[in-house]
Design a protein around this motif. Structure first.
Motif, PDB file in Angstrom:
ATOM      1  N   GLN A   1      15.512 117.352  51.243  1.00 53.49           N
ATOM      2  CA  GLN A   1      14.351 117.746  52.031  1.00 53.49           C
ATOM      3  C   GLN A   1      13.349 118.465  51.127  1.00 53.49           C
ATOM      4  N   PRO A   2      12.108 118.015  51.086  1.00 55.42           N
ATOM      5  CA  PRO A   2      11.130 118.703  50.236  1.00 55.42           C
ATOM      6  C   PRO A   2      10.647 119.992  50.870  1.00 55.42           C
ATOM      7  N   ASP A   3       9.982 120.782  50.065  1.00 56.97           N
ATOM      8  CA  ASP A   3       9.398 122.037  50.528  1.00 56.97           C
ATOM      9  C   ASP A   3       7.897 121.828  50.688  1.00 56.97           C
ATOM     10  N   GLY A   4       7.466 121.533  51.893  1.00 58.50           N
ATOM     11  CA  GLY A   4       6.041 121.331  52.135  1.00 58.50           C
ATOM     12  C   GLY A   4       5.683 119.885  52.406  1.00 58.50           C
ATOM     13  N   LEU A   5       4.386 119.649  52.624  1.00 57.23           N
ATOM     14  CA  LEU A   5       3.849 118.323  52.913  1.00 57.23           C
ATOM     15  C   LEU A   5       3.014 117.830  51.731  1.00 57.23           C
ATOM     16  N   PHE A   6       2.731 116.516  51.727  1.00 57.13           N
ATOM     17  CA  PHE A   6       2.109 115.901  50.565  1.00 57.13           C
ATOM     18  C   PHE A   6       0.898 115.049  50.956  1.00 57.13           C
TER      19      PHE A   6
ATOM     20  N   THR B   1       3.805  97.958  50.454  1.00 53.08           N
ATOM     21  CA  THR B   1       3.117  98.339  51.688  1.00 53.08           C
ATOM     22  C   THR B   1       2.477  99.700  51.526  1.00 53.08           C
ATOM     23  N   LEU B   2       1.187  99.777  51.872  1.00 51.56           N
ATOM     24  CA  LEU B   2       0.469 101.047  51.860  1.00 51.56           C
ATOM     25  C   LEU B   2       0.344 101.547  53.289  1.00 51.56           C
ATOM     26  N   LEU B   3       0.859 102.745  53.533  1.00 52.66           N
ATOM     27  CA  LEU B   3       0.758 103.373  54.842  1.00 52.66           C
ATOM     28  C   LEU B   3      -0.209 104.548  54.758  1.00 52.66           C
ATOM     29  N   THR B   4      -1.107 104.650  55.709  1.00 54.04           N
ATOM     30  CA  THR B   4      -2.031 105.768  55.790  1.00 54.04           C
ATOM     31  C   THR B   4      -1.731 106.552  57.056  1.00 54.04           C
ATOM     32  N   HIS B   5      -1.412 107.826  56.895  1.00 51.95           N
ATOM     33  CA  HIS B   5      -1.034 108.663  58.024  1.00 51.95           C
ATOM     34  C   HIS B   5      -2.283 109.040  58.822  1.00 51.95           C
ATOM     35  N   GLU B   6      -2.327 108.614  60.061  1.00 54.78           N
ATOM     36  CA  GLU B   6      -3.500 108.858  60.904  1.00 54.78           C
ATOM     37  C   GLU B   6      -3.327 110.041  61.838  1.00 54.78           C
ATOM     38  N   GLY B   7      -2.202 110.745  61.741  1.00 61.16           N
ATOM     39  CA  GLY B   7      -1.957 111.888  62.606  1.00 61.16           C
ATOM     40  C   GLY B   7      -1.151 111.506  63.830  1.00 61.16           C
ATOM     41  N   ALA B   8      -0.557 112.491  64.469  1.00 65.07           N
ATOM     42  CA  ALA B   8       0.232 112.297  65.692  1.00 65.07           C
ATOM     43  C   ALA B   8       1.339 111.261  65.494  1.00 65.07           C
ATOM     44  N   GLY B   9       1.885 111.212  64.274  1.00 68.19           N
ATOM     45  CA  GLY B   9       2.984 110.304  64.006  1.00 68.19           C
ATOM     46  C   GLY B   9       2.602 108.847  63.825  1.00 68.19           C
ATOM     47  N   ARG B  10       1.305 108.554  63.781  1.00 63.32           N
ATOM     48  CA  ARG B  10       0.854 107.168  63.634  1.00 63.32           C
ATOM     49  C   ARG B  10       0.484 106.880  62.185  1.00 63.32           C
ATOM     50  N   CYS B  11       0.819 105.651  61.732  1.00 64.98           N
ATOM     51  CA  CYS B  11       0.458 105.203  60.392  1.00 64.98           C
ATOM     52  C   CYS B  11      -0.172 103.820  60.459  1.00 64.98           C
TER      53      CYS B  11
ATOM     54  N   LEU C   1       7.954 109.853  56.637  1.00 66.95           N
ATOM     55  CA  LEU C   1       6.605 109.927  57.200  1.00 66.95           C
ATOM     56  C   LEU C   1       6.292 111.337  57.702  1.00 66.95           C
ATOM     57  N   ALA C   2       7.332 112.097  58.032  1.00 63.39           N
ATOM     58  CA  ALA C   2       7.133 113.478  58.470  1.00 63.39           C
ATOM     59  C   ALA C   2       6.738 114.395  57.318  1.00 63.39           C
ATOM     60  N   TRP C   3       6.815 113.900  56.087  1.00 62.08           N
ATOM     61  CA  TRP C   3       6.464 114.696  54.918  1.00 62.08           C
ATOM     62  C   TRP C   3       4.998 114.508  54.504  1.00 62.08           C
ATOM     63  N   LEU C   4       4.251 113.719  55.267  1.00 64.04           N
ATOM     64  CA  LEU C   4       2.870 113.395  54.911  1.00 64.04           C
ATOM     65  C   LEU C   4       1.878 114.259  55.679  1.00 64.04           C
ATOM     66  N   LYS C   5       0.861 114.705  54.995  1.00 63.05           N
ATOM     67  CA  LYS C   5      -0.262 115.363  55.661  1.00 63.05           C
ATOM     68  C   LYS C   5      -1.102 114.307  56.389  1.00 63.05           C
ATOM     69  N   PRO C   6      -1.860 114.681  57.411  1.00 61.57           N
ATOM     70  CA  PRO C   6      -2.809 113.734  58.015  1.00 61.57           C
ATOM     71  C   PRO C   6      -3.758 113.184  56.949  1.00 61.57           C
ATOM     72  N   GLY C   7      -3.917 111.865  56.945  1.00 61.50           N
ATOM     73  CA  GLY C   7      -4.750 111.213  55.941  1.00 61.50           C
ATOM     74  C   GLY C   7      -4.019 110.849  54.669  1.00 61.50           C
ATOM     75  N   ALA C   8      -2.751 111.258  54.541  1.00 64.28           N
ATOM     76  CA  ALA C   8      -1.989 110.974  53.334  1.00 64.28           C
ATOM     77  C   ALA C   8      -1.659 109.489  53.229  1.00 64.28           C
TER      78      ALA C   8
END
Length: 219
Positions: free
Chosen positions: A141-146, A185-195, A163-170
């Motif tokens: 488990q990492p310490d913080g978001l990326f 595959t490139l995933l872009t985190h759009e917030g609220a658990g959506r990519c 995916l829970a380790w990503l900041k919004p927009g990551a």
């Protein structure tokens, strides 16, 4: 005949990486500066710039230069970004990421990989990368978001915990699917658990430990 290192490096960038649609000047500059030959095993030094996956041990490989270039370009790293790399491997991509971003955290399940990579990064003068040993599919488990996440081995399916380790927009770059035809595959985190997902290119890499396809039993 001894290899002309600098000519081989230039040929790698100009004749392999750039023609594979890698046009980001920062990425090309980093691939031309970081000494790839210092991150491969001594017996593979003559192949450091070849269009090949180089064996690392434990069934793992160092990605081809063209794949490294596409991965780095797709992440669109900013100098302020924090990056998580799953699969340290040789440490070469770690060094490239650290040259493009503010800081890099890298984790690998193999202690000999992380020890060797840490030495190589120190010798290369890379001070903004930290390397840890751990099993990232189920346990570590990492310490913080990326701001960005990159995975250097393949997965059959993306673990939701990543995916829970990503900041919004990551952005996250993952090689996913069934060998021998896997998709980058490139995933872009759009917030609220959506990519949002985008398939970039096909490749084939060994699976991360515990990320292999489920076994199929034939009776």
């Amino acid at each position: 005949m001894a290899m002309n290192i600098e000519q081989a490096r230039l040929n790698m960038v100009e004749n392999q990486v750039r023609p594979w649609e890698v046009l980001d000047g920062r990425v090309l500059d980093v691939l031309g500066r970081v000494r790839r030959e210092d991150f491969v095993a001594a017996e593979h030094r003559q192949l450091a710039f070849a269009d090949l996956c180089l064996p690392l041990g434990h069934g793992e490989v160092m990605m081809k230069p063209v794949v490294e270039g596409r991965v780095l370009q797709a992440l669109e790293l900013l100098p302020t970004d924090s990056v998580l790399e799953i699969g340290t491997g040789s440490g070469f991509l770690t060094a490239c990421l650290a040259s493009l971003a503010a800081r890099v955290s890298s984790v690998d399940i193999h202690a000999d990989f992380t020890a060797a990579a840490a030495r190589r990064l120190q010798n290369a003068g890379i001070a903004n990368a930290n390397v840890a040993t751990g099993e990232a599919v189920n346990e570590w488990q990492p310490d913080g978001l990326f701001d960005a996440l990159v995975v250097t081995g393949a997965v059959h399916a993306i673990p939701p915990r990543w995916l829970a380790w990503l900041k919004p927009g990551a952005r996250a770059l993952v090689i996913r699917g069934q060998s021998p035809v896997q998709q980058a595959t490139l995933l872009t985190h759009e917030g609220a658990g959506r990519c949002r997902e985008e398939t970039l290119f096909e490749t084939d890499l060994p699976y991360l430990t515990h990320a292999e396809p489920p076994q199929r039993f034939v009776f």
